[in-house]
Design an enzyme around this catalytic site. Structure first.
Site, PDB file in Angstrom:
ATOM      1  N   LEU A 137      80.029  -6.645 -12.621  1.00  0.00           N
ATOM      2  CA  LEU A 137      80.102  -5.226 -12.947  1.00  0.00           C
ATOM      3  C   LEU A 137      79.923  -5.087 -14.455  1.00  0.00           C
ATOM      4  O   LEU A 137      80.372  -5.944 -15.223  1.00  0.00           O
ATOM      5  CB  LEU A 137      81.463  -4.633 -12.542  1.00  0.00           C
ATOM      6  CG  LEU A 137      81.830  -4.649 -11.056  1.00  0.00           C
ATOM      7  CD1 LEU A 137      83.231  -4.101 -10.855  1.00  0.00           C
ATOM      8  CD2 LEU A 137      80.817  -3.860 -10.228  1.00  0.00           C
ATOM      9  N   ASP A 138      79.261  -4.020 -14.878  1.00  0.00           N
ATOM     10  CA  ASP A 138      79.129  -3.764 -16.308  1.00  0.00           C
ATOM     11  C   ASP A 138      80.508  -3.698 -16.957  1.00  0.00           C
ATOM     12  O   ASP A 138      81.510  -3.351 -16.304  1.00  0.00           O
ATOM     13  CB  ASP A 138      78.398  -2.446 -16.556  1.00  0.00           C
ATOM     14  CG  ASP A 138      76.958  -2.483 -16.083  1.00  0.00           C
ATOM     15  OD1 ASP A 138      76.420  -3.594 -15.944  1.00  0.00           O
ATOM     16  OD2 ASP A 138      76.391  -1.399 -15.844  1.00  0.00           O
ATOM     17  N   GLN A 139      80.560  -3.971 -18.224  1.00  0.00           N
ATOM     18  CA  GLN A 139      81.845  -4.020 -18.934  1.00  0.00           C
ATOM     19  C   GLN A 139      82.642  -2.735 -18.771  1.00  0.00           C
ATOM     20  O   GLN A 139      83.868  -2.773 -18.606  1.00  0.00           O
ATOM     21  CB  GLN A 139      81.608  -4.290 -20.421  1.00  0.00           C
ATOM     22  CG  GLN A 139      82.893  -4.369 -21.243  1.00  0.00           C
ATOM     23  CD  GLN A 139      82.646  -4.786 -22.683  1.00  0.00           C
ATOM     24  OE1 GLN A 139      81.524  -5.061 -23.080  1.00  0.00           O
ATOM     25  NE2 GLN A 139      83.699  -4.823 -23.473  1.00  0.00           N
ATOM     26  N   THR A 141      82.327  -0.486 -16.327  1.00  0.00           N
ATOM     27  CA  THR A 141      82.476  -0.094 -14.921  1.00  0.00           C
ATOM     28  C   THR A 141      83.758  -0.724 -14.390  1.00  0.00           C
ATOM     29  O   THR A 141      83.997  -1.913 -14.569  1.00  0.00           O
ATOM     30  CB  THR A 141      81.282  -0.571 -14.084  1.00  0.00           C
ATOM     31  OG1 THR A 141      80.078  -0.015 -14.609  1.00  0.00           O
ATOM     32  CG2 THR A 141      81.444  -0.142 -12.625  1.00  0.00           C
ATOM     33  N   ARG A 238      73.340   3.657 -13.637  1.00  0.00           N
ATOM     34  CA  ARG A 238      73.335   4.377 -14.913  1.00  0.00           C
ATOM     35  C   ARG A 238      71.931   4.836 -15.283  1.00  0.00           C
ATOM     36  O   ARG A 238      71.718   5.974 -15.710  1.00  0.00           O
ATOM     37  CB  ARG A 238      73.933   3.479 -15.997  1.00  0.00           C
ATOM     38  CG  ARG A 238      75.361   3.066 -15.701  1.00  0.00           C
ATOM     39  CD  ARG A 238      75.805   1.870 -16.528  1.00  0.00           C
ATOM     40  NE  ARG A 238      75.879   2.192 -17.949  1.00  0.00           N
ATOM     41  CZ  ARG A 238      76.207   1.304 -18.885  1.00  0.00           C
ATOM     42  NH1 ARG A 238      76.467   0.045 -18.534  1.00  0.00           N
ATOM     43  NH2 ARG A 238      76.269   1.661 -20.149  1.00  0.00           N
TER      44      ARG A 238
END
Length: 296
Positions: A137-139, A141, A238
């Site tokens: 997961l993105d930082q 998120t 995103r």
């Protein structure tokens, strides 16, 4: 290191060859099945049998794996004891954790600390388990993150992801109101040539990217969206929502009107079949309190 599995096939199990069970149903690679076969480390009802043997409901299948069977390297993450992970689900093979916003999925530099994988390596201290990164997961998120605990299930989970057996559902709050209450975004995503942190529509080396969305609620200047991924490209949600003209609120890269608040993107649910088991489970990560910022 060795891993032993003893699985009793359900009475509802449809007969098939042992090879089909191992490769098609349990998603073991041909290479692993080869090792199990030539070393007689797969047993049916306590005996080694050829892999073309038909197995059926009630049979006991025993598998014995060794470290040398797998190419998966040991996780390179140092343990970090500063934060205890929130466990949403755990069994002997895997776990789903609730990743907070602002925490990286994994460290990028040697001996870097502060990521979920670092926290999980500390959680596994004094056990035989390791934290194997399956997806990220993105930082910024938050939410449900699937992690393997041994190298046996890593390739199985990777195949579940590549064959779209694992389903991931996200919640996000975007700027404005969408024209359609639901839809599919099917446009490729590639690298941004001007910013190595970012991705863009039809950028360098584009890959297909498919995002399904549904509007759950509308507020004065924003909308709550449910998103289901068909593909899993970096920053996919995103980039796709920004492409529609409705960037995620709090997105530091793709929302020009970004305010100093957490990005409102949450990995809400993950649904997948358990390895060596026909049972499909769904794990839900509680929605963070800061999502109430615009929904009151």
């Amino acid at each position: 290191m060795q891993w032993h599995y003893a699985i009793r096939l359900s009475s509802l199990y449809q007969p098939q060859s042992l090879r089909e069970l191992l490769q098609r149903t349990w998603l073991l690679s041909r290479k692993i099945v080869h090792f199990l076969r030539i070393n007689e480390r797969v047993l049916v009802n306590g005996k080694y049998v050829p892999v073309n043997t038909i197995v059926q409901g009630g049979d006991l299948i025993e598998l014995n794996f060794e470290s040398s069977d797998f190419d998966t390297p040991l996780p390179p993450f140092d343990p970090d004891f500063t934060q205890a992970p929130i466990i949403l689900y755990e069994n002997s093979d895997l776990m789903v954790v609730n990743k907070p916003t602002g925490v990286k999925t994994h460290a990028n530099q040697p001996h870097e600390l502060g990521s979920m994988m670092n926290f999980l390596q500390a959680y596994f201290k004094d056990t035989e388990n390791e934290a194997y990164n399956v997806h990220r997961l993105d930082q910024f998120t938050s939410g449900a993150l699937l992690v393997a605990k041994n190298p046996v299930v890593v390739p199985i989970l990777n195949r579940q992801i590549s064959t779209k057996v694992i389903n991931r559902t996200y919640l996000c709050v975007v700027s404005g109101h969408l024209e359609q209450s639901k839809g599919t975004i099917n446009v490729p995503i590639g690298f941004d040539p001007d910013d190595k942190r970012k991705r863009q529509i039809n950028g360098l080396n584009p890959l297909s990217a498919i995002t399904h969305y549904q509007v759950l609620a509308q507020y004065e200047n924003s909308s709550l969206i449910q998103v289901d991924l068909e593909t899993g490209r970096t920053h996919q949600i995103r980039v796709h929502l920004s492409y529609l003209g409705h960037p995620i609120i709090g997105d530091p890269l793709y929302n020009l009107d970004n305010t100093q608040q957490p990005m409102l993107l949450h990995s809400w649910k993950i649904r997948f079949p358990l390895p060596f088991n026909l049972e499909t489970i769904e794990v839900t990560a509680p929605i963070p309190d800061y999502f109430n910022f615009l929904t009151k």
